[in-house]
Design a protein around this motif. Structure first.
Motif, PDB file in Angstrom:
ATOM      1  N   PHE A   7      48.033  39.285  36.024  1.00 40.92           N
ATOM      2  CA  PHE A   7      47.759  40.703  36.232  1.00 40.92           C
ATOM      3  C   PHE A   7      46.618  41.167  35.324  1.00 40.92           C
ATOM      4  N   SER A   8      46.650  40.767  34.070  1.00 32.49           N
ATOM      5  CA  SER A   8      45.590  41.127  33.130  1.00 32.49           C
ATOM      6  C   SER A   8      44.237  40.589  33.597  1.00 32.49           C
ATOM      7  N   ALA A   9      44.218  39.348  34.046  1.00 31.61           N
ATOM      8  CA  ALA A   9      42.975  38.751  34.539  1.00 31.61           C
ATOM      9  C   ALA A   9      42.476  39.489  35.784  1.00 31.61           C
ATOM     10  N   ASP A  10      43.399  39.879  36.656  1.00 30.27           N
ATOM     11  CA  ASP A  10      43.021  40.627  37.859  1.00 30.27           C
ATOM     12  C   ASP A  10      42.426  41.987  37.500  1.00 30.27           C
ATOM     13  N   LEU A  11      42.989  42.664  36.499  1.00 28.67           N
ATOM     14  CA  LEU A  11      42.434  43.951  36.069  1.00 28.67           C
ATOM     15  C   LEU A  11      41.016  43.785  35.548  1.00 28.67           C
ATOM     16  N   ARG A  12      40.790  42.761  34.776  1.00 28.98           N
ATOM     17  CA  ARG A  12      39.449  42.530  34.222  1.00 28.98           C
ATOM     18  C   ARG A  12      38.453  42.183  35.334  1.00 28.98           C
ATOM     19  N   ARG A  13      38.921  41.456  36.340  1.00 28.59           N
ATOM     20  CA  ARG A  13      38.069  41.157  37.502  1.00 28.59           C
ATOM     21  C   ARG A  13      37.697  42.435  38.246  1.00 28.59           C
ATOM     22  N   ILE A  14      38.667  43.308  38.420  1.00 30.50           N
ATOM     23  CA  ILE A  14      38.412  44.584  39.091  1.00 30.50           C
ATOM     24  C   ILE A  14      37.400  45.398  38.286  1.00 30.50           C
ATOM     25  N   LYS A  15      37.578  45.438  36.985  1.00 30.86           N
ATOM     26  CA  LYS A  15      36.654  46.189  36.126  1.00 30.86           C
ATOM     27  C   LYS A  15      35.237  45.628  36.267  1.00 30.86           C
ATOM     28  N   LYS A  16      35.129  44.323  36.250  1.00 36.38           N
ATOM     29  CA  LYS A  16      33.819  43.683  36.367  1.00 36.38           C
ATOM     30  C   LYS A  16      33.198  43.917  37.748  1.00 36.38           C
ATOM     31  N   ALA A  17      34.012  43.858  38.793  1.00 37.06           N
ATOM     32  CA  ALA A  17      33.508  44.021  40.162  1.00 37.06           C
ATOM     33  C   ALA A  17      32.995  45.432  40.429  1.00 37.06           C
ATOM     34  N   ASN A  18      33.455  46.394  39.649  1.00 35.80           N
ATOM     35  CA  ASN A  18      33.042  47.779  39.860  1.00 35.80           C
ATOM     36  C   ASN A  18      31.961  48.225  38.881  1.00 35.80           C
ATOM     37  N   TYR A  23      25.831  51.178  35.820  1.00 42.52           N
ATOM     38  CA  TYR A  23      26.852  52.140  36.222  1.00 42.52           C
ATOM     39  C   TYR A  23      28.214  51.467  36.384  1.00 42.52           C
ATOM     40  N   PHE A  24      29.242  52.133  35.890  1.00 40.09           N
ATOM     41  CA  PHE A  24      30.612  51.681  36.113  1.00 40.09           C
ATOM     42  C   PHE A  24      31.288  52.696  37.017  1.00 40.09           C
ATOM     43  N   ASN A  25      31.779  52.247  38.168  1.00 39.71           N
ATOM     44  CA  ASN A  25      32.422  53.130  39.127  1.00 39.71           C
ATOM     45  C   ASN A  25      33.916  53.227  38.786  1.00 39.71           C
ATOM     46  N   LEU A  26      34.242  54.168  37.922  1.00 38.78           N
ATOM     47  CA  LEU A  26      35.606  54.338  37.438  1.00 38.78           C
ATOM     48  C   LEU A  26      36.570  54.647  38.585  1.00 38.78           C
TER      49      LEU A  26
END
Length: 127
Positions: A7-18, A23-26
């Motif tokens: 789950f932690s790795a998936d969150l970091r992937r999502i953060k990176k993908a956005n 620009y970071f698309n919060l």
């Protein structure tokens, strides 16, 4: 890799993908994270949505998602998955989690409710 680590790795992937170069698309990241969190915690029904909304309003502030905010969401995920990696939550967080669990208690599976309440009590959320 256990569920919490994935789950932690998936969150970091999502953060990176956005994130683009400038620009970071919060909003997009939060939407993706909410889908991930609620789908991985479908056994908790409305509690997963309630906890995510609280987390988002309390911790997902500013132009970036801070590591502490992600750690707290991971701890909530661990709680709902009856895992032990919940140390990122502080006393105030536990009191709020207790309130959210109380609101949804009648809709939760008994084993999940019992496990969460044991954790909440052991972390001082009833004080």
């Amino acid at each position: 890799m256990n569920k919490s680590e994935k789950f932690s790795a998936d969150l970091r992937r999502i953060k990176k993908a956005n994130r683009s170069d400038s620009y970071f698309n919060l909003n997009a990241a939060l939407s993706d994270m909410e889908r991930l969190f609620t789908s991985q915690n479908s056994q908790a029904g409305g509690l997963a949505s309630s906890l995510f909304d609280w987390w988002k309003n309390e911790w997902a502030r500013g132009p970036e998602l801070e590591d502490l905010a992600l750690e707290k969401l991971c701890a909530l995920n661990a709680l709902l998955n009856q895992e032990e990696d919940v140390d990122a939550l502080d006393q105030d967080d536990w009191r709020r989690v207790k309130d959210e669990v109380g609101y949804e208690a009648e809709n939760l599976p008994l084993d999940l409710l019992s496990s969460m309440m044991q954790t909440i009590v052991s972390k001082g959320g009833m004080e």
